[in-house]
Design an enzyme around this catalytic site. Sequence first.
Site, PDB file in Angstrom:
ATOM      1  N   LYS A 172       0.742  -1.296   0.091  1.00  8.72           N
ATOM      2  CA  LYS A 172      -0.060   0.126  -0.106  1.00  8.72           C
ATOM      3  C   LYS A 172       0.797   1.235  -0.189  1.00  8.72           C
ATOM      4  O   LYS A 172       0.792   2.216  -0.687  1.00  8.72           O
ATOM      5  CB  LYS A 172      -0.848  -0.003   1.372  1.00  8.72           C
ATOM      6  CG  LYS A 172      -2.090  -0.914   1.425  1.00  8.72           C
ATOM      7  CD  LYS A 172      -3.007  -0.485   2.429  1.00  8.72           C
ATOM      8  CE  LYS A 172      -2.409  -0.415   3.931  1.00  8.72           C
ATOM      9  NZ  LYS A 172      -1.852  -1.542   4.384  1.00  8.72           N
ATOM     10  N   ARG A 223      -9.322   1.937   8.666  1.00  8.14           N
ATOM     11  CA  ARG A 223      -9.045   0.601   8.913  1.00  8.14           C
ATOM     12  C   ARG A 223     -10.229  -0.184   9.969  1.00  8.14           C
ATOM     13  O   ARG A 223      -9.993  -1.278  10.278  1.00  8.14           O
ATOM     14  CB  ARG A 223      -7.503   0.684   9.868  1.00  8.14           C
ATOM     15  CG  ARG A 223      -6.476   0.260   9.045  1.00  8.14           C
ATOM     16  CD  ARG A 223      -5.259   0.210   9.990  1.00  8.14           C
ATOM     17  NE  ARG A 223      -4.158  -0.603   9.670  1.00  8.14           N
ATOM     18  CZ  ARG A 223      -3.142   0.171   9.204  1.00  8.14           C
ATOM     19  NH1 ARG A 223      -3.339   1.433   8.650  1.00  8.14           N
ATOM     20  NH2 ARG A 223      -1.864  -0.388   9.262  1.00  8.14           N
ATOM     21  N   ARG A 257      11.280  -6.573   4.617  1.00 13.34           N
ATOM     22  CA  ARG A 257      11.155  -5.095   4.818  1.00 13.34           C
ATOM     23  C   ARG A 257      12.009  -4.769   6.043  1.00 13.34           C
ATOM     24  O   ARG A 257      12.690  -3.969   6.274  1.00 13.34           O
ATOM     25  CB  ARG A 257       9.964  -4.577   4.813  1.00 13.34           C
ATOM     26  CG  ARG A 257       9.572  -3.059   5.103  1.00 13.34           C
ATOM     27  CD  ARG A 257       8.434  -2.673   4.726  1.00 13.34           C
ATOM     28  NE  ARG A 257       7.439  -2.769   5.719  1.00 13.34           N
ATOM     29  CZ  ARG A 257       6.171  -2.862   5.563  1.00 13.34           C
ATOM     30  NH1 ARG A 257       5.423  -2.429   4.611  1.00 13.34           N
ATOM     31  NH2 ARG A 257       5.279  -2.750   7.166  1.00 13.34           N
ATOM     32  N   ARG A 289      11.252   0.103  11.274  1.00 15.64           N
ATOM     33  CA  ARG A 289      10.116   0.028  11.904  1.00 15.64           C
ATOM     34  C   ARG A 289      10.079  -0.941  12.984  1.00 15.64           C
ATOM     35  O   ARG A 289      10.237  -2.120  12.842  1.00 15.64           O
ATOM     36  CB  ARG A 289       8.700  -0.335  10.737  1.00 15.64           C
ATOM     37  CG  ARG A 289       8.496   0.932  10.040  1.00 15.64           C
ATOM     38  CD  ARG A 289       7.361   0.407   8.879  1.00 15.64           C
ATOM     39  NE  ARG A 289       5.981  -0.121   9.817  1.00 15.64           N
ATOM     40  CZ  ARG A 289       4.934  -0.045   9.251  1.00 15.64           C
ATOM     41  NH1 ARG A 289       4.572   0.445   8.223  1.00 15.64           N
ATOM     42  NH2 ARG A 289       3.910  -0.620   9.831  1.00 15.64           N
TER      43      ARG A 289
HETATM   44  P1  AMP Z   1       1.006   1.349   8.702  1.00 15.94           P
HETATM   45  O1  AMP Z   1       2.068   2.125   8.514  1.00 15.94           O
HETATM   46  O2  AMP Z   1      -0.459   1.724   8.034  1.00 15.94           O
HETATM   47  O3  AMP Z   1       1.357  -0.167   8.486  1.00 15.94           O
HETATM   48  O4  AMP Z   1       0.281   1.617  10.186  1.00 15.94           O
HETATM   49  C1  AMP Z   1       1.165   1.128  11.432  1.00 15.94           C
HETATM   50  C2  AMP Z   1       0.479   1.196  12.756  1.00 15.94           C
HETATM   51  O5  AMP Z   1      -0.161   2.529  12.897  1.00 15.94           O
HETATM   52  C3  AMP Z   1      -0.583   0.234  12.484  1.00 15.94           C
HETATM   53  O6  AMP Z   1      -0.257  -1.032  12.943  1.00 15.94           O
HETATM   54  C4  AMP Z   1      -1.545   0.825  13.869  1.00 15.94           C
HETATM   55  O7  AMP Z   1      -0.948   0.543  14.975  1.00 15.94           O
HETATM   56  C5  AMP Z   1      -1.300   2.357  13.349  1.00 15.94           C
HETATM   57  N1  AMP Z   1      -2.439   2.823  12.525  1.00 15.94           N
HETATM   58  C6  AMP Z   1      -1.944   3.318  11.140  1.00 15.94           C
HETATM   59  N2  AMP Z   1      -3.273   3.652  10.464  1.00 15.94           N
HETATM   60  C7  AMP Z   1      -4.127   3.280  11.520  1.00 15.94           C
HETATM   61  C8  AMP Z   1      -5.540   3.660  11.599  1.00 15.94           C
HETATM   62  N3  AMP Z   1      -6.293   4.005  10.497  1.00 15.94           N
HETATM   63  N4  AMP Z   1      -6.380   3.097  12.440  1.00 15.94           N
HETATM   64  C9  AMP Z   1      -6.060   2.896  13.630  1.00 15.94           C
HETATM   65  N5  AMP Z   1      -4.375   2.561  13.998  1.00 15.94           N
HETATM   66  C10 AMP Z   1      -3.539   2.789  12.673  1.00 15.94           C
END
Ligand code: AMP
Length: 188
Positions: free
Chosen positions: A13, A88, A127, A134
């Site tokens: 994504k 999400r 990754r 991360r």
């Molecule tokens: P990502 O970079 O999109 O994989 O997001 C990393 C982490 O950020 C996720 O595992 C959640 O803990 C938090 N996170 C990101 N976007 C959301 C969202 N829309 N709702 C809730 N938690 C989020």
Amino acid sequence: MRIVLLGPPGAGKGTQAVTLAKALKLAHIATGDIMRAAVAGGTTLGLKAKGYMDKGELVPDALVIDLIKERLSQTDAKSGFVLDGFPRTVEQAKALKVLLTSLNLQLDRVLDLRVPEKELIDRIVKRGQAGSGRSDDNLEVINKRLQVYHAQTAPVVQFYEQQGGLTPIDGTGSPDDVQGRLLKALGH
Ligand code: AMP
């Protein structure tokens, strides 16, 4: 154009959303990136979000919805955006709908990147090994993130299917292949 890009962790994504936003001159809005920056900057949002992110759990809806409300009100988002990592939960998807309706706007497309589960895990582990930096790119947290995806985010796919506007996109193959499929689905 206002686009939501859905897909499980590791589906590509982030990479695809950045390239797509550049190609279509749209704002790239990634809630994960915004929250990682908040954590790094030690802001109030960051302090609240960190524990959830480290465990692979979702940050509470109220926090994320507030963040998106503020971000969508910024100038660069006015001419269109690619949302990456939001919504999400069905609650977030409903809040987005209410927010856009209040601005007299609507989503143009919801694209759902699909990648087999085994490949998702391989991609995230690689990754992490390649130095993503991360703290949540390790096997234990990845499994949790996938569980959370199935429990809380997969229903968002159904929500948009019921609203009549979701396009599945094959997320396997090279990043260029996937970008080509996304652009084609958008009529480019
Ligand atoms: P990502 O970079 O999109 O994989 O997001 C990393 C982490 O950020 C996720 O595992 C959640 O803990 C938090 N996170 C990101 N976007 C959301 C969202 N829309 N709702 C809730 N938690 C989020």
